[in-house]
Design a protein around this motif. Structure first.
Motif, PDB file in Angstrom:
ATOM      1  N   UNK A  36       0.843  -1.199   0.000  1.00  0.00           N
ATOM      2  CA  UNK A  36       0.000   0.000   0.000  1.00  0.00           C
ATOM      3  C   UNK A  36       0.878   1.249   0.000  1.00  0.00           C
ATOM      4  N   UNK A  37       0.342   2.335  -0.535  1.00  0.00           N
ATOM      5  CA  UNK A  37       1.021   3.636  -0.444  1.00  0.00           C
ATOM      6  C   UNK A  37       0.453   4.322   0.791  1.00  0.00           C
ATOM      7  N   UNK A  38       1.322   4.602   1.757  1.00  0.00           N
ATOM      8  CA  UNK A  38       0.816   5.074   3.051  1.00  0.00           C
ATOM      9  C   UNK A  38       1.513   6.318   3.546  1.00  0.00           C
ATOM     10  N   UNK A  39       0.775   7.129   4.263  1.00  0.00           N
ATOM     11  CA  UNK A  39       1.431   8.149   5.067  1.00  0.00           C
ATOM     12  C   UNK A  39       0.682   8.383   6.371  1.00  0.00           C
ATOM     13  N   UNK A  40       1.341   9.121   7.245  1.00  0.00           N
ATOM     14  CA  UNK A  40       0.849   9.354   8.599  1.00  0.00           C
ATOM     15  C   UNK A  40       0.493  10.834   8.720  1.00  0.00           C
ATOM     16  N   UNK A  41      -0.763  11.137   9.003  1.00  0.00           N
ATOM     17  CA  UNK A  41      -1.192  12.530   9.218  1.00  0.00           C
ATOM     18  C   UNK A  41      -1.329  12.753  10.725  1.00  0.00           C
ATOM     19  N   UNK A  42      -0.562  13.702  11.234  1.00  0.00           N
ATOM     20  CA  UNK A  42      -0.541  13.914  12.692  1.00  0.00           C
ATOM     21  C   UNK A  42      -1.020  15.315  13.022  1.00  0.00           C
ATOM     22  N   UNK A  43      -2.138  15.404  13.745  1.00  0.00           N
ATOM     23  CA  UNK A  43      -2.709  16.694  14.125  1.00  0.00           C
ATOM     24  C   UNK A  43      -2.122  17.156  15.453  1.00  0.00           C
ATOM     25  N   UNK A  44      -2.204  18.446  15.730  1.00  0.00           N
ATOM     26  CA  UNK A  44      -1.717  18.923  17.022  1.00  0.00           C
ATOM     27  C   UNK A  44      -2.529  18.355  18.180  1.00  0.00           C
ATOM     28  N   UNK A  45      -1.923  18.318  19.340  1.00  0.00           N
ATOM     29  CA  UNK A  45      -2.617  17.841  20.537  1.00  0.00           C
ATOM     30  C   UNK A  45      -3.788  18.764  20.865  1.00  0.00           C
ATOM     31  N   UNK A  46      -4.835  18.190  21.447  1.00  0.00           N
ATOM     32  CA  UNK A  46      -5.944  19.023  21.934  1.00  0.00           C
ATOM     33  C   UNK A  46      -6.029  18.869  23.446  1.00  0.00           C
ATOM     34  N   UNK A  47      -6.340  19.966  24.147  1.00  0.00           N
ATOM     35  CA  UNK A  47      -6.430  19.851  25.604  1.00  0.00           C
ATOM     36  C   UNK A  47      -7.604  18.961  25.986  1.00  0.00           C
ATOM     37  N   UNK A  48      -7.433  18.111  26.994  1.00  0.00           N
ATOM     38  CA  UNK A  48      -8.537  17.237  27.412  1.00  0.00           C
ATOM     39  C   UNK A  48      -9.700  18.049  27.965  1.00  0.00           C
ATOM     40  N   UNK A  49     -10.935  17.630  27.629  1.00  0.00           N
ATOM     41  CA  UNK A  49     -12.123  18.373  28.074  1.00  0.00           C
ATOM     42  C   UNK A  49     -12.711  17.800  29.349  1.00  0.00           C
ATOM     43  N   UNK A  50     -12.311  16.568  29.685  1.00  0.00           N
ATOM     44  CA  UNK A  50     -12.876  15.945  30.885  1.00  0.00           C
ATOM     45  C   UNK A  50     -14.121  15.141  30.592  1.00  0.00           C
ATOM     46  N   UNK A  51     -14.818  15.445  29.515  1.00  0.00           N
ATOM     47  CA  UNK A  51     -16.011  14.672  29.155  1.00  0.00           C
ATOM     48  C   UNK A  51     -15.784  14.055  27.782  1.00  0.00           C
TER      49      UNK A  51
END
Ligand SMILES: [Fe+2]
Length: 343
Positions: free
Chosen positions: A50-65
């Protein structure tokens, strides 16, 4: 789990998902979470050409819910466009219920969610048998006009089924635009917007998700015309009500998906200290013969309710009837074509 073993189970997964040479696959992660999943999937995909790549988004602060449907992709239409061009997206974030996931599926990209702990993924690998049985269950559900659920604890609720499609989950996906979740093994649909009525008594040993806890004392839900109008009981009922109230959204009282579990490898009893590997509870959602109802959104099924307030509640020992025909009796599947041996 070491990378070698993780790669092996991902290889099994990608084969079951029909991945072949030249297909375009993207693994989606965010922050520093599940980077090892991306490594394992990429190694497995490369072995299949397969032709693959990894898309990595920035961290998001946890909301608790657990606020479903809200993702970091919403602010990045370019990223959504790229994912629409893939043959398969491996979602290690949890995009379910988001408009972005719906748009990506609509473009023909198949999506596999993989967010559970690796040891659970390894123990609940997709199999052809589970897929076949779940698909038969899905066909039965799709033909039915009414679902009734009863229990010795006092549950007696009726869902009219004239509006929404049936969704199957068997933990792999090889059809364009189709979503699935690894691990899983169940079928569900939703009642008509004004077509759910009765009472559900969540009994000791039934499970609250996302709380990841066993209920200790009964919680009685009253449901009228598709909406929860009353939740009554002891401490567990208070916890549920307080959790729901924190969303400050009356649409959290809507009735969401409903169905039954079919995975003979999933254990009911595993969510205890010392045994529970963590994660979002796909094992208790899947255990063989459970009946699961849920409250909150139905946009996943095409409905109008997109509230982020969502609870899934798998129950033991229930009976479920489709057009008066028994499918589950006292927590056991009684339709021959759906039965599997528990392991
Ligand atoms: Fe759910």
């Amino acid at each position: 789990m070491d990378l070698f073993s993780f790669t092996e189970i991902c290889l099994h997964q990608l084969k079951m998902s029909g991945v072949h040479e030249g297909e375009k696959l993207v693994v989606l992660t965010q922050g520093s979470e599940r980077l090892d999943y991306a490594d394992a999937f990429m190694a497995a995909g490369q072995r299949l050409g397969a032709r693959m790549y990894h898309m990595r988004l920035p961290a998001v602060p946890p909301t608790g819910a657990w606020a479903v449907g809200q993702t970091g992709l919403a602010a990045m239409p370019d990223a959504v466009d790229a994912l629409k061009k893939a043959d398969m997206l491996i979602d290690c974030i949890f995009l379910l219920f988001s408009p972005e996931q719906m748009a990506i599926q609509a473009a023909g990209t198949r999506i596999l969610t993989a967010v559970e702990p690796p040891e659970l993924l390894a123990r609940m690998l997709p199999t052809r048998e589970i897929r076949e049985k779940v698909e038969i269950g899905g066909e039965m559900m799709a033909r039915a006009k009414v679902m009734r659920i009863t229990s010795p604890h006092g549950t007696d609720v009726t869902y009219k089924l004239n509006t929404y499609p049936t969704i199957t989950e068997y933990a792999c996906t090889d059809e364009p635009g189709r979503w699935d979740h690894w691990p899983s093994g169940f079928v569900f649909t939703g009642g008509d917007d004004d077509g759910v009525d009765g009472q559900i008594v969540v009994a000791p040993g039934d499970i609250l998700l996302p709380q990841n806890m066993y209920v200790r004392d009964p919680i009685t839900y009253t449901i009228e015309k598709g909406w929860v109008t009353d939740i009554r009981g002891g401490l567990d009922a208070e916890l549920v009500k307080s959790y729901m109230a924190a969303f400050n959204d009356p649409r959290g009282m809507g009735m969401s998906h409903v169905g039954w579990g079919m995975n003979p490898h999933a254990k009911w009893h595993g969510m205890v200290p010392g045994e529970f590997p963590g994660g979002m509870g796909m094992e208790p959602r899947s255990f063989y013969g459970n009946v699961m109802f849920s409250t909150g959104p139905n946009n996943e099924l095409g409905g109008p309710n997109d509230t982020p307030c969502h609870l899934d509640i798998p129950m033991r020992g229930c009976s479920l009837f489709l057009d008066d025909e028994p499918v589950v009796i006292d927590g056991d599947i009684v339709v021959k074509e759906l039965q599997m041996e528990r392991h």
